[in-house]
Design an enzyme around this catalytic site. Sequence first.
Site, PDB file in Angstrom:
ATOM      1  N   LYS A 111       0.979  -1.186   0.091  1.00 37.55           N
ATOM      2  CA  LYS A 111      -0.426  -0.090  -0.220  1.00 37.55           C
ATOM      3  C   LYS A 111       1.257   1.019   0.283  1.00 37.55           C
ATOM      4  CE  LYS A 111      -3.970   0.632   0.278  1.00 37.55           C
ATOM      5  NZ  LYS A 111      -5.525  -0.110  -0.050  1.00 37.55           N
TER       6      LYS A 111
HETATM    7  N1  GLU Z   1      -7.030  -0.443  -3.133  1.00 41.41           N
HETATM    8  C1  GLU Z   1      -7.940  -1.468  -3.309  1.00 41.41           C
HETATM    9  C2  GLU Z   1      -7.941  -2.338  -2.284  1.00 41.41           C
HETATM   10  O1  GLU Z   1      -8.021  -1.565  -1.500  1.00 41.41           O
HETATM   11  C3  GLU Z   1      -7.565  -1.433  -5.035  1.00 41.41           C
HETATM   12  C4  GLU Z   1      -5.487  -2.359  -4.897  1.00 41.41           C
HETATM   13  C5  GLU Z   1      -5.933  -3.167  -5.725  1.00 41.41           C
HETATM   14  O2  GLU Z   1      -6.280  -3.369  -6.861  1.00 41.41           O
HETATM   15  O3  GLU Z   1      -4.498  -3.408  -6.295  1.00 41.41           O
HETATM   16  O4  GLU Z   1      -8.912  -2.687  -2.342  1.00 41.41           O
END
Ligand code: GLU
Length: 421
Positions: A111
């Site tokens: 993240k």
């Molecule tokens: N931000 C989204 C999540 O928390 C998608 C993450 C992604 O597609 O890599 O799952």
Amino acid sequence: MATTTTKEKINAYEAALHNFDAAADALELKSDTREMIKYPERVLMVSVPVRMDDGRIRRFEGYRVQHSSVRGPAKGGIRYHPNVTLDEVKALATWMTWKCAVVNIPFGGAKGGITCDPKHMSEGELERMTRRYTSAILPLIGPEQDIPAPDVYTNAQTMAWIMDTYSMTKGYPIPGVVTGKPVCLGGSLGRNEATGRGVFYTIQSACEHLHMALRGATVAVQGFGNAGSIAAQLLHEAGAKVIAVSDSTGCVYNEHGLDIPNLMHMKALTGHVEGFPEAEKISPAELLAMQCYVLIPAALESAIDGENATAVRARIVAEAANGPVTPDGDRILEAKGVFLIPDILCNAGGVTVSYFEWVQDEQHLFWEAQDVYNRLERVMRAAFRDVLKIHEESAAPMRIAANMLGIGRVAEAVQIRGIYP
Ligand code: GLU
């Protein structure tokens, strides 16, 4: 974790570790394995200086955390929000690892985030900040290493800037470095609505499990961003009655059901839901305490905690957001007999279609929208069944069952890989 009584004491990363321990205990994981998979593999903090529109330079703090690359490249979104902290990004990265494993896609977890207030920044400031941040995290990212995607207050445009900055630095186009891109740059059909669509499929599965018809079921949605609004739209189309919706500026309620397509239209035009015709204004506390069949927290972490969970009257809580219920909140909902669809299952549709996008980019071959939906539905239904099976066989709460599935798969992979050197 000690029982928390005030909002200030709740830290998302502590909650993530708390749930890890509960699932690892239930799996009887060896301490060696725990040591190897519990904590982030890499943490990067960067300074992001940006020339603002008034000519001055402002420095923002940015992060990229790679929690795991055990099952594949690290994967996860990038968040722009004033409340972004290193601990929050670590929690979100940890959840990505278990989430990717729950839906059984070959990714680890990551993240990123920048502590900023995007609502008070111009398009030009956002672009310059995104490009400088990309350049700062460039050594970590790449289609085989770590693949960013949208999260809170980032979108397809943000991904296009990242893709362009990365590609210009390398000297050739590399669309697979991000997912959630515009379709014209190698994005996938169906990616924009994938999180909401996945939430919808898990609610459908939960209703089938509870022998309850979705048609006519009442729904309240906290948060009307990408995940919350699309889930509300699909539920509305399926005949459910979405009676209450909130965003960061206000809450609206209509006991006969809100006209969701019109509400989405108004939100797109004005940026908020408040003032929607044929709706009453209610408070955020009233929304969470709404008498409804499904409550969808689709905003930020810790929305439902030890203080307000007692007021929840929904039969199903479907976590479209990441980490919206604290461990204290969980205990209360569990005691009330609420059926929880935990975040790492409920909102995994986004990263699942991110995986489809990455596969299409790698193959240079693109799929039709219906193909994406069909595959997504199969993945979400299988994950729901797998989590439910653990829940029923082990009597673990749904959150712990989902963590057991995800953590168990990562543990199996790390045991087979062994330790380097
Ligand atoms: N931000 C989204 C999540 O928390 C998608 C993450 C992604 O597609 O890599 O799952």
